[in-house]
Design a protein around this motif. Structure first.
Motif, mmCIF file in Angstrom:
data_model
loop_
_atom_site.group_PDB
_atom_site.id
_atom_site.type_symbol
_atom_site.label_atom_id
_atom_site.label_comp_id
_atom_site.label_asym_id
_atom_site.label_seq_id
_atom_site.Cartn_x
_atom_site.Cartn_y
_atom_site.Cartn_z
ATOM 1 N N THR A 3 0.777 -1.352 -0.005
ATOM 2 C CA THR A 3 0.049 0.029 0.226
ATOM 3 C C THR A 3 0.800 1.218 0.086
ATOM 4 O O THR A 3 1.709 1.242 0.961
ATOM 5 C CB THR A 3 -0.777 -0.069 1.267
ATOM 6 O OG1 THR A 3 -1.532 -1.324 1.352
ATOM 7 C CG2 THR A 3 -1.688 1.214 1.332
ATOM 8 N N HIS A 150 -16.845 -0.720 -0.953
ATOM 9 C CA HIS A 150 -15.844 -0.140 -1.378
ATOM 10 C C HIS A 150 -16.022 0.886 -2.371
ATOM 11 O O HIS A 150 -16.949 0.813 -3.216
ATOM 12 C CB HIS A 150 -14.649 -1.212 -2.004
ATOM 13 C CG HIS A 150 -14.732 -2.328 -1.029
ATOM 14 N ND1 HIS A 150 -13.815 -2.207 0.076
ATOM 15 C CD2 HIS A 150 -14.898 -3.729 -1.033
ATOM 16 C CE1 HIS A 150 -13.960 -3.587 0.719
ATOM 17 N NE2 HIS A 150 -14.474 -4.461 0.122
ATOM 18 N N GLN A 175 -11.777 3.834 6.645
ATOM 19 C CA GLN A 175 -10.738 3.021 7.143
ATOM 20 C C GLN A 175 -10.881 2.107 8.365
ATOM 21 O O GLN A 175 -10.462 1.052 8.348
ATOM 22 C CB GLN A 175 -9.751 4.371 7.592
ATOM 23 C CG GLN A 175 -8.176 3.817 8.148
ATOM 24 C CD GLN A 175 -7.279 3.528 6.707
ATOM 25 O OE1 GLN A 175 -7.569 3.892 5.978
ATOM 26 N NE2 GLN A 175 -6.139 2.782 7.199
ATOM 27 N N LYS A 180 -12.199 -0.261 1.316
ATOM 28 C CA LYS A 180 -10.968 0.324 0.382
ATOM 29 C C LYS A 180 -11.690 1.531 -0.428
ATOM 30 O O LYS A 180 -12.830 1.559 -0.904
ATOM 31 C CB LYS A 180 -10.416 -0.650 -0.760
ATOM 32 C CG LYS A 180 -10.333 -2.146 -0.313
ATOM 33 C CD LYS A 180 -9.681 -2.237 1.304
ATOM 34 C CE LYS A 180 -9.565 -3.735 1.702
ATOM 35 N NZ LYS A 180 -9.001 -3.790 3.090
ATOM 36 N N PHE A 369 -6.705 -0.902 -7.097
ATOM 37 C CA PHE A 369 -7.917 -0.740 -6.149
ATOM 38 C C PHE A 369 -8.369 -2.006 -6.053
ATOM 39 O O PHE A 369 -8.737 -2.800 -5.072
ATOM 40 C CB PHE A 369 -8.671 0.170 -6.706
ATOM 41 C CG PHE A 369 -10.055 0.387 -6.021
ATOM 42 C CD1 PHE A 369 -10.092 0.302 -4.679
ATOM 43 C CD2 PHE A 369 -11.251 0.271 -6.846
ATOM 44 C CE1 PHE A 369 -11.551 0.490 -4.055
ATOM 45 C CE2 PHE A 369 -12.521 0.555 -6.044
ATOM 46 C CZ PHE A 369 -12.661 0.656 -4.900
ATOM 47 N N ALA A 372 -6.565 -4.810 -3.999
ATOM 48 C CA ALA A 372 -6.397 -4.515 -2.653
ATOM 49 C C ALA A 372 -7.725 -5.138 -2.016
ATOM 50 O O ALA A 372 -7.812 -5.399 -1.030
ATOM 51 C CB ALA A 372 -6.382 -3.023 -2.299
ATOM 52 N N ILE A 373 -8.841 -4.929 -2.679
ATOM 53 C CA ILE A 373 -10.275 -5.419 -2.356
ATOM 54 C C ILE A 373 -10.075 -6.908 -2.365
ATOM 55 O O ILE A 373 -10.216 -7.469 -1.097
ATOM 56 C CB ILE A 373 -11.391 -5.164 -3.301
ATOM 57 C CG1 ILE A 373 -11.700 -3.369 -3.311
ATOM 58 C CG2 ILE A 373 -12.665 -5.972 -2.952
ATOM 59 C CD1 ILE A 373 -12.680 -3.302 -4.272
ATOM 60 N N ASP A 376 -7.548 -7.974 0.526
ATOM 61 C CA ASP A 376 -7.894 -7.380 1.819
ATOM 62 C C ASP A 376 -6.650 -6.510 2.230
ATOM 63 O O ASP A 376 -6.303 -6.834 3.494
ATOM 64 C CB ASP A 376 -8.437 -8.428 2.725
ATOM 65 C CG ASP A 376 -8.890 -7.572 4.154
ATOM 66 O OD1 ASP A 376 -9.632 -6.572 3.846
ATOM 67 O OD2 ASP A 376 -8.821 -8.211 4.969
ATOM 68 N N TRP A 379 -6.060 0.302 1.484
ATOM 69 C CA TRP A 379 -6.246 0.962 0.474
ATOM 70 C C TRP A 379 -6.954 1.988 0.687
ATOM 71 O O TRP A 379 -8.210 1.846 0.700
ATOM 72 C CB TRP A 379 -6.415 0.297 -0.772
ATOM 73 C CG TRP A 379 -5.942 0.904 -2.069
ATOM 74 C CD1 TRP A 379 -6.789 1.952 -2.809
ATOM 75 C CD2 TRP A 379 -4.914 0.793 -2.833
ATOM 76 N NE1 TRP A 379 -6.189 2.499 -3.918
ATOM 77 C CE2 TRP A 379 -4.986 1.736 -3.909
ATOM 78 C CE3 TRP A 379 -3.569 0.314 -2.448
ATOM 79 C CZ2 TRP A 379 -3.852 2.093 -4.760
ATOM 80 C CZ3 TRP A 379 -2.492 0.331 -3.267
ATOM 81 C CH2 TRP A 379 -2.539 1.236 -4.465
ATOM 82 N N ASN A 380 -6.381 3.236 1.125
ATOM 83 C CA ASN A 380 -7.414 4.480 1.408
ATOM 84 C C ASN A 380 -6.674 5.689 1.029
ATOM 85 O O ASN A 380 -5.582 6.058 1.715
ATOM 86 C CB ASN A 380 -7.585 4.442 2.643
ATOM 87 C CG ASN A 380 -8.737 5.644 3.005
ATOM 88 O OD1 ASN A 380 -8.553 6.708 2.812
ATOM 89 N ND2 ASN A 380 -9.769 5.254 3.963
#
Length: 451
Positions: A3, A150, A175, A180, A369, A372-373, A376, A379-380
């Motif tokens: 990240t 998300h 968060q 995400k 993105f 990251a989903i 897990d 990702w923000n």
């Protein structure tokens, strides 16, 4: 992929905490909805269901990129103020994506409340793409987080400081819930630019002294209002011409290169002064046709931002950096970033250029993105993106008022460009109206209040 950490937030220390406390009321509705489980995510083989809010050009691109990521995805619902746009988009996507298009007629939503209907037909852990005019972004983002979705949200993220506060608070809640959030500042994920700025940060240009960010091109178009179309619908269709909807040309069209300039400097400016006006534009809207803003960073160095949309003028779109030993030409609008020795970007002084594989920043930001989903992974991108959005809003404030605006002053602002936006009705009047001669209110330096 690891990240990326947010570079810098809205402000440091106590001022940022004060800023967030001012927006505490924005989240009073969280407890009114059913609690959504924290940390909802999908494994790599799980089909990710996608909903799209805003079916214009950028929304159309974003959903195609989402459906092109690795792993099974399906488009479940679409929403747009103009539902015919949603239906048309589904028809265009069908030949390319086939069975990934699962939208049925009852999942094409219209009007100002269509975003709620769309999100209500999604489940926690699904994905929503937000691509409406920026005025609605804080409202839509907040509701998406409440629903446990998300979120990918296109720039800009708010048009005023209260909207920025709301986005930040929703980002913090996302968060906490493990959701995400990706933001549409795609230059951050353009590999050639990433590598160029790595060279800059390693000292290739020496100490960075000045940043110049530009967006100079032809006029922003606007069409006449068709017979039978309401004033509100016409303004939404031409949102780039109305400050309450897009935050100004300066905010919505220059935010990418403002963000690149702040990325190059490794922080956000502390003050700005500037000028702007409406010199040649005659179209019936609120747009300035030129801007110039001079930002000051904490170390005293400057970032000069210029925007113009006029015909038959010098055009340039990009960012120019000057350091003590060299210069660079890069940023949005410059697909081939380059670094040079000295202060003239000449071929015989080339210091660095990208030599890797081609990169599509729009697809890459969506790939990261969705990875990251599925994995897990944290990702923000909210805090960093909101910080640059605030910097752009500061610039608009300075240009429209003629005042020097500090970051502290901007952070304290409670001025909304469209108060009561959530109460706007499909058949109601817009927040901004023309006078008897068809002229819309235009900001006047020396007169307009912005704080």
């Amino acid at each position: 992929m690891a990240t990326r950490q947010s570079s810098s937030g809205v402000s440091g220390g106590s001022s940022r905490r004060r800023f967030l406390r001012q927006s505490a009321g924005a989240l009073t509705g969280w407890a009114l909805l059913r609690a959504v489980p924290v940390g909802v995510f999908a494994g790599g083989s799980h089909t990710l269901r996608v909903g799209l809010v805003g079916c214009g050009g950028r929304g159309s691109g974003a959903v195609a990129q989402a459906l092109s990521t690795n792993g099974p995805t399906e488009l479940w619902a679409v929403a747009d103020f103009f539902p015919e746009r949603g239906r048309s988009l589904v028809e265009r996507l069908q030949p390319r994506f086939g069975r990934q298009i699962r939208v049925t007629p009852d999942r094409v939503f219209g009007g100002l409340q269509g975003y709620r209907q769309l999100m209500d037909c999604l489940e926690p852990g699904d994905v929503v793409l937000l691509a409406t005019p920026p005025a609605f972004r804080p409202i839509h983002f907040e509701y998406a987080v409440r629903r446990g979705l998300h979120v990918f949200m296109e720039k800009s993220f708010a048009v005023d400081v209260p909207g920025i506060r709301r986005v930040l608070r929703s980002g913090e809640e996302a968060q906490r819930r493990g959701l995400k959030v990706a933001t549409g500042l795609m230059s951050r994920h353009y590999l050639p630019l990433e590598q160029a700025l790595e060279e800059v940060h390693r000292g290739a240009l020496g100490d960075l002294i000045t940043v110049y960010a530009y967006r100079m091109h032809g006029p922003v178009g606007i069409g006449p209002r068709p017979e039978g179309m309401s004033e509100l619908a016409w303004q939404i269709a031409h949102y780039s011409g109305f400050t309450w909807l897009n935050g100004s040309f300066f905010v919505d069209w220059l935010i990418h290169n403002i963000d690149v300039g702040c990325w190059a400097k490794g922080g956000q400016p502390v003050a700005v002064q500037g000028m702007g006006g409406r010199q040649v534009r005659r179209e019936p809207d609120q747009l300035y046709d030129h801007y110039m803003a001079e930002y000051t960073f904490a170390d005293g160095t400057r970032m000069i931002v210029q925007g113009r949309h006029m015909a038959r003028c010098w055009d340039f779109f990009g960012v120019v950096l000057h350091g003590t030993r060299g210069c660079a030409v890069l940023g949005e609008g410059q697909p081939h970033p380059m670094l040079f020795r000295g202060h003239e970007p000449r071929a015989d002084q080339l210091l660095w250029r990208y030599r890797g594989e081609p990169c599509d920043p729009y697809q890459r930001e969506m790939d990261l993105f969705f990875e990251a989903i599925r994995g897990d992974r944290p990702w923000n991108e909210v805090e960093r993106s909101a910080a640059s959005n605030l910097t752009a809003i500061m610039g608009r404030m300075a240009c429209e008022s003629g005042r020097r605006i500090t970051r502290e002053e901007a952070l304290a602002s409670n001025r909304e460009l469209a108060p009561g936006l959530e109460d706007l009705r499909d058949d109601g009047p817009p927040p901004v109206k023309a006078d008897a001669k068809g002229r819309y209110p235009i900001a006047m330096p020396g007169e307009t209040e912005v704080l």
